[in-house]
Design a protein around this motif. Structure first.
Motif, PDB file in Angstrom:
ATOM      1  N   ILE A  39       0.831  -1.202   0.000  1.00 20.73           N
ATOM      2  CA  ILE A  39       0.000   0.000   0.000  1.00 20.73           C
ATOM      3  C   ILE A  39       0.869   1.256   0.000  1.00 20.73           C
ATOM      4  CG2 ILE A  39      -1.685   1.309   1.354  1.00 20.73           C
ATOM      5  CD1 ILE A  39      -2.593  -1.613   2.337  1.00 20.73           C
ATOM      6  N   GLY A  40       0.587   2.166  -0.914  1.00 15.66           N
ATOM      7  CA  GLY A  40       1.270   3.455  -0.962  1.00 15.66           C
ATOM      8  C   GLY A  40       0.572   4.411  -0.007  1.00 15.66           C
ATOM      9  N   SER A  41       1.220   4.684   1.130  1.00 15.62           N
ATOM     10  CA  SER A  41       0.625   5.551   2.147  1.00 15.62           C
ATOM     11  C   SER A  41       1.199   6.961   1.979  1.00 15.62           C
ATOM     12  CB  SER A  41       0.931   4.993   3.538  1.00 15.62           C
ATOM     13  OG  SER A  41       0.496   5.868   4.548  1.00 15.62           O
ATOM     14  N   PHE A  42       0.456   7.768   1.238  1.00 14.26           N
ATOM     15  CA  PHE A  42       0.920   9.126   0.907  1.00 14.26           C
ATOM     16  C   PHE A  42       0.214  10.165   1.780  1.00 14.26           C
ATOM     17  CE2 PHE A  42       1.451   6.846  -3.158  1.00 14.26           C
ATOM     18  CZ  PHE A  42       2.727   7.242  -3.546  1.00 14.26           C
ATOM     19  N   GLN A  43       0.861  11.310   1.966  1.00 18.70           N
ATOM     20  CA  GLN A  43       0.251  12.440   2.651  1.00 18.70           C
ATOM     21  C   GLN A  43       0.189  13.593   1.643  1.00 18.70           C
ATOM     22  OE1 GLN A  43       3.263  10.937   4.068  1.00 18.70           O
ATOM     23  NE2 GLN A  43       1.819   9.392   4.719  1.00 18.70           N
ATOM     24  N   PRO A  44      -0.953  13.745   0.960  1.00 19.80           N
ATOM     25  CA  PRO A  44      -1.001  14.671  -0.177  1.00 19.80           C
ATOM     26  C   PRO A  44      -0.546  16.098   0.143  1.00 19.80           C
ATOM     27  CG  PRO A  44      -2.928  13.272  -0.182  1.00 19.80           C
ATOM     28  CD  PRO A  44      -2.201  12.977   1.106  1.00 19.80           C
ATOM     29  N   LEU A  45      -0.826  16.573   1.360  1.00 21.49           N
ATOM     30  CA  LEU A  45      -0.438  17.958   1.660  1.00 21.49           C
ATOM     31  C   LEU A  45       1.085  18.129   1.725  1.00 21.49           C
ATOM     32  CD1 LEU A  45      -1.558  20.772   2.119  1.00 21.49           C
ATOM     33  CD2 LEU A  45      -1.864  20.233   4.536  1.00 21.49           C
ATOM     34  N   HIS A  46       1.815  17.024   1.918  1.00 24.25           N
ATOM     35  CA  HIS A  46       3.277  17.109   1.847  1.00 24.25           C
ATOM     36  C   HIS A  46       3.734  17.452   0.436  1.00 24.25           C
ATOM     37  CE1 HIS A  46       4.338  14.518   5.619  1.00 24.25           C
ATOM     38  NE2 HIS A  46       3.432  15.425   5.863  1.00 24.25           N
ATOM     39  N   ALA A  47       2.895  17.160  -0.544  1.00 28.63           N
ATOM     40  CA  ALA A  47       3.248  17.449  -1.936  1.00 28.63           C
ATOM     41  C   ALA A  47       2.794  18.845  -2.356  1.00 28.63           C
ATOM     42  CB  ALA A  47       2.621  16.404  -2.857  1.00 28.63           C
ATOM     43  N   ASN A  48       2.435  19.673  -1.390  1.00 25.86           N
ATOM     44  CA  ASN A  48       2.062  21.057  -1.680  1.00 25.86           C
ATOM     45  C   ASN A  48       3.231  21.753  -2.381  1.00 25.86           C
ATOM     46  OD1 ASN A  48       1.356  23.730  -1.619  1.00 25.86           O
ATOM     47  ND2 ASN A  48       1.233  23.904   0.611  1.00 25.86           N
ATOM     48  N   PRO A  49       3.058  22.147  -3.644  1.00 25.38           N
ATOM     49  CA  PRO A  49       4.201  22.698  -4.376  1.00 25.38           C
ATOM     50  C   PRO A  49       4.537  24.169  -4.072  1.00 25.38           C
ATOM     51  CG  PRO A  49       2.304  22.529  -5.831  1.00 25.38           C
ATOM     52  CD  PRO A  49       1.854  22.029  -4.485  1.00 25.38           C
TER      53      PRO A  49
ATOM     54  N   ALA B 278      -4.231  16.725  -3.838  1.00 25.19           N
ATOM     55  CA  ALA B 278      -4.238  15.442  -4.554  1.00 25.19           C
ATOM     56  C   ALA B 278      -4.859  15.588  -5.945  1.00 25.19           C
ATOM     57  CB  ALA B 278      -4.997  14.387  -3.747  1.00 25.19           C
ATOM     58  N   VAL B 279      -5.885  16.430  -6.060  1.00 23.39           N
ATOM     59  CA  VAL B 279      -6.551  16.544  -7.361  1.00 23.39           C
ATOM     60  C   VAL B 279      -6.019  17.690  -8.220  1.00 23.39           C
ATOM     61  CG1 VAL B 279      -8.644  15.400  -6.553  1.00 23.39           C
ATOM     62  CG2 VAL B 279      -8.535  17.888  -6.505  1.00 23.39           C
ATOM     63  N   THR B 280      -5.412  18.715  -7.586  1.00 25.82           N
ATOM     64  CA  THR B 280      -4.930  19.862  -8.374  1.00 25.82           C
ATOM     65  C   THR B 280      -3.413  19.857  -8.579  1.00 25.82           C
ATOM     66  OG1 THR B 280      -4.575  21.284  -6.440  1.00 25.82           O
ATOM     67  CG2 THR B 280      -6.775  21.347  -7.477  1.00 25.82           C
ATOM     68  N   ARG B 281      -2.668  19.236  -7.657  1.00 25.94           N
ATOM     69  CA  ARG B 281      -1.200  19.316  -7.638  1.00 25.94           C
ATOM     70  C   ARG B 281      -0.771  20.789  -7.687  1.00 25.94           C
ATOM     71  NH1 ARG B 281       1.674  14.199  -7.068  1.00 25.94           N
ATOM     72  NH2 ARG B 281       3.453  15.349  -7.894  1.00 25.94           N
ATOM     73  N   GLN B 282      -1.534  21.615  -6.991  1.00 27.82           N
ATOM     74  CA  GLN B 282      -1.203  23.041  -6.910  1.00 27.82           C
ATOM     75  C   GLN B 282      -1.186  23.473  -5.449  1.00 27.82           C
ATOM     76  OE1 GLN B 282      -4.463  24.380  -9.361  1.00 27.82           O
ATOM     77  NE2 GLN B 282      -3.095  24.874 -11.066  1.00 27.82           N
ATOM     78  N   ASP B 283      -0.523  24.618  -5.178  1.00 24.79           N
ATOM     79  CA  ASP B 283      -0.542  25.151  -3.823  1.00 24.79           C
ATOM     80  C   ASP B 283      -1.881  25.859  -3.572  1.00 24.79           C
ATOM     81  OD1 ASP B 283      -0.405  27.714  -4.917  1.00 24.79           O
ATOM     82  OD2 ASP B 283       1.711  27.997  -4.435  1.00 24.79           O
ATOM     83  N   MET B 284      -2.029  26.432  -2.387  1.00 29.37           N
ATOM     84  CA  MET B 284      -3.321  26.993  -2.017  1.00 29.37           C
ATOM     85  C   MET B 284      -3.655  28.257  -2.806  1.00 29.37           C
ATOM     86  SD  MET B 284      -4.752  24.883  -0.039  1.00 29.37           S
ATOM     87  CE  MET B 284      -3.954  23.290  -0.165  1.00 29.37           C
ATOM     88  N   GLU B 285      -2.647  28.773  -3.546  1.00 28.75           N
ATOM     89  CA  GLU B 285      -2.925  29.921  -4.416  1.00 28.75           C
ATOM     90  C   GLU B 285      -3.177  29.497  -5.863  1.00 28.75           C
ATOM     91  OE1 GLU B 285       0.220  32.443  -2.808  1.00 28.75           O
ATOM     92  OE2 GLU B 285      -1.273  32.197  -1.207  1.00 28.75           O
TER      93      GLU B 285
ATOM     94  N   LYS C 207      -2.041  14.081 -11.085  1.00 35.16           N
ATOM     95  CA  LYS C 207      -3.331  14.506 -10.515  1.00 35.16           C
ATOM     96  C   LYS C 207      -4.249  13.306 -10.405  1.00 35.16           C
ATOM     97  CE  LYS C 207      -3.628  19.038 -12.697  1.00 35.16           C
ATOM     98  NZ  LYS C 207      -4.355  19.811 -13.710  1.00 35.16           N
ATOM     99  N   LEU C 208      -4.953  13.211  -9.301  1.00 40.46           N
ATOM    100  CA  LEU C 208      -5.925  12.126  -9.132  1.00 40.46           C
ATOM    101  C   LEU C 208      -7.321  12.653  -9.422  1.00 40.46           C
ATOM    102  CD1 LEU C 208      -5.398  10.116  -5.822  1.00 40.46           C
ATOM    103  CD2 LEU C 208      -5.069   9.319  -8.169  1.00 40.46           C
ATOM    104  N   GLY C 209      -8.184  11.777  -9.932  1.00 41.74           N
ATOM    105  CA  GLY C 209      -9.598  12.127 -10.013  1.00 41.74           C
ATOM    106  C   GLY C 209     -10.153  12.265  -8.606  1.00 41.74           C
ATOM    107  N   LEU C 210     -11.182  13.110  -8.453  1.00 41.67           N
ATOM    108  CA  LEU C 210     -11.714  13.357  -7.110  1.00 41.67           C
ATOM    109  C   LEU C 210     -12.239  12.068  -6.460  1.00 41.67           C
ATOM    110  CD1 LEU C 210     -12.325  15.333  -4.855  1.00 41.67           C
ATOM    111  CD2 LEU C 210     -14.464  15.917  -6.012  1.00 41.67           C
ATOM    112  N   ALA C 211     -12.924  11.228  -7.240  1.00 41.34           N
ATOM    113  CA  ALA C 211     -13.465   9.987  -6.658  1.00 41.34           C
ATOM    114  C   ALA C 211     -12.333   9.078  -6.176  1.00 41.34           C
ATOM    115  CB  ALA C 211     -14.347   9.261  -7.672  1.00 41.34           C
TER     116      ALA C 211
END
Ligand SMILES: [Zn+2]
Length: 563
Positions: free
Chosen positions: A412-422, A475-482, A494-498
């Motif tokens: 299992i790939g246990s990822f923390q998507p917010l760590h990938a905040n670019p 996870a779905v945008t691969r973008q930062d909060m801006e 990018k992952l699909g939302l579902a």
């Protein structure tokens, strides 16, 4: 013939009566109706209503059919058309330190010295009782010269020692009182694995890199069990507030099992815990095995259960301690290093797996990830068990040939998507250290999924917030909060939302061997549900981070309601 026909009519009448009256529908304690239910169950993806009886889901379907489960005592909640999801599961937290961090200054997201100071000043004023003012979450770029200085901290906390940890966890920023208490001055040498930042006269400036903050571990008072208990209660409230109903404890929870049990005994446990036991090199002692076995016998229900063992194979890429196959960018030799001797690690994994116990390993660099996959392959072979559900934690930079191995080996790939905040202030050092080629395979969750692997998402709280909605957005945008960079950072990941919602619900449930009871909205499963402030399937994905549950239900009990 005549008689047979008459008998037939009679039988039909009896059957009609039986179907109509004599089979009463079981009555629900709660019905949530007029909802847009996304079930995460492929057999019945959408519904309008959910009926709950006791701790479990009784019915999922149309509002009309749900009415049949309404009794005189049934509480009916009109969801007003809002989106209802299964409660989110966080597959990687440190719940105790996360909870304790809630009683510290939260500096996440601050961008200027003024913002940093305002938050610390406010906290210090509101907490006159705190002997130390502690905080975390600042970023280098908020300060002149990209490094904090004690003078900024002295201005807002002149009377007490204060210590603030960087968002990356690798640098501490202290005030003059704290330096004096630790006895750090211009005569103090740098420790072996750390550096005291100094001014032109050799005086410490208040920034302490890596192990240079070690003296504070001894002088900052450790929380008492009562303080930890109070913090855990806050942590549970925070989890309910953001919609997290189960966590995989990746360190610190094993030692707090009895505190969690105490809260459960009071009827106040509102998050379900799968708890790992930490294993350090060179491997498990007889005492370790006994401790695990004792805990496993004591805690094995749907609220608190043992969830395998946790090993840590390397450090982090940002500071060059993640174990890489090739040297870091611009370095001739330095590849980071493994924390375990490879054969000892493989032996430990095989030993644990041969008892049917899953392993989660912190493996960030491509060399650490490869060794974990090799060890898990061996664990499956030795145990003869192909359903161990071993996890790789973080998996930030997977070498291309290793990506299909997640699926092939059932890892299992246990990822923390917010760590990938670019966001460059967050990701800059990471990108610089791996260089352009290895940057392309950063947090390759989509590739792991496409290769037949399973995903389980989490936060690593308190490294970042336990709030999953920010991670879901990344996870779905691969973008930062801006919303930067335009089009997304390595957009093919990018992952699909579902798929992303699945990784936060069924993905976590599967990883914690709870998929028969949790992770989706199905009759018979535990009633762990969240009703949301907005419909994430309809809004601009850049607004997903703003989502809040307006109702969180765990085991049929409403633990948060803000409607
Ligand atoms: Zn962690």
């Amino acid at each position: 013939m005549k008689q047979t026909k008459r008998f037939g009519i009679l039988l039909s009448a009896v059957l009609l009566v039986l179907a109509g009256c004599s089979k009463p529908q079981p009555k629900a304690d709660t019905i949530i109706t007029n909802a847009k239910v996304y079930t995460v169950n492929a057999q019945q993806p959408w519904a309008e209503a959910v009926a709950v009886q006791g701790e479990r889901i009784l019915f999922v379907g149309s509002a009309k059919d749900a009415r049949k489960h309404r009794g005189s005592e049934t509480k009916v909640i009109d969801a007003g058309g809002r989106l209802l999801l299964p409660g989110f599961e966080d597959s990687h937290v440190h719940f105790v330190s996360g909870s304790l961090s809630l009683a510290k200054v939260d500096l996440a997201g601050t961008r200027t010295v003024e913002e940093v100071q305002a938050r610390i000043r406010k906290f210090a004023q509101e907490h006159p009782e705190a002997a130390w003012v502690q905080g975390r979450g600042w970023m280098y770029s908020a300060f002149p010269g990209n490094m904090p200085h004690k003078k900024f901290l002295d201005e807002v906390v002149p009377d007490r020692p204060a210590i603030m940890t960087c968002a990356d966890g690798h640098t501490s920023w202290v005030n003059s009182k704290a330096l004096a208490l630790a006895g750090i001055d211009r005569r103090t040498p740098d420790p072996e694995n750390g550096k005291i930042v100094r001014d032109e006269n050799g005086n410490p400036t208040g920034a302490l890199l890596e192990a240079a903050d070690a003296p504070f571990e001894k002088i900052i008072p450790q929380p008492t069990p009562e303080e930890t208990l109070a913090a855990l209660r806050e942590g549970l409230r925070e989890a309910a507030r953001v919609g997290v109903v189960r966590v995989h404890g990746e360190g610190g929870e094993f030692e707090a099992l009895d505190l969690l049990d105490k809260i459960r005994g009071e009827g106040n446990l509102t998050v379900r815990f799968s708890v790992t036991m930490w294993v350090s090199p060179p491997g498990l002692s007889a005492d370790d095995w006994k401790a695990y076995e004792d805990a496993r016998l004591k805690y094995n229900d749907e609220w608190i259960a043992l969830g395998g063992m946790k090993l840590m194979l390397d450090g982090v890429i940002d500071s060059g301690t993640g174990a890489m196959l090739d040297p870091y960018e611009g370095q001739v030799k330095d590849k980071g290093k493994l924390f375990w001797e490879p054969e000892a690690y493989k032996k430990a994994v095989a030993e644990i797996n041969s008892k049917g116990i899953p392993v989660s390993t912190h493996s960030i660099g491509d060399a650490a990830i490869r060794l974990s996959l090799d060890a898990y392959e061996g664990g499956a072979r030795v145990s003869g068990n192909s359903d161990l559900r071993n996890k790789i934690e973080h998996a930030e930079d997977i070498a291309a040939p290793d990506i299909p191995r997640f699926g092939a080996l059932g890892v299992i790939g246990s990822f923390q998507p917010l760590h990938a905040n670019p966001d460059p202030t967050w990701m800059g050092a990471w990108i610089q250290n791996v260089g352009p080629e290895r940057e392309k395979r950063a947090w390759a969750w989509k590739s792991v999924l496409d290769g037949g692997g399973r995903l389980a998402f989490g936060s690593d709280w308190p490294v970042v917030t336990i709030n999953p909605w920010l991670g879901l957005q990344v996870a779905v945008t691969r973008q930062d909060m801006e919303g930067k960079p335009e089009g997304g950072w390595i957009p093919e990941q990018k992952l699909g939302l579902a798929d992303a919602v699945y990784a936060y619900t069924m993905g976590g449930a599967f990883a914690m061997r709870r998929e028969k009871d949790e992770g989706s909205i199905e009759a018979g499963k535990l009633a762990d549900l969240i009703l949301l402030s907005q419909d994430i399937f309809e809004i601009d994905p850049h607004k997903i981070a703003e989502t809040k549950p307006v109702l969180t239900m765990v085991g049929g009990r409403i633990v948060l309601e803000t409607r």
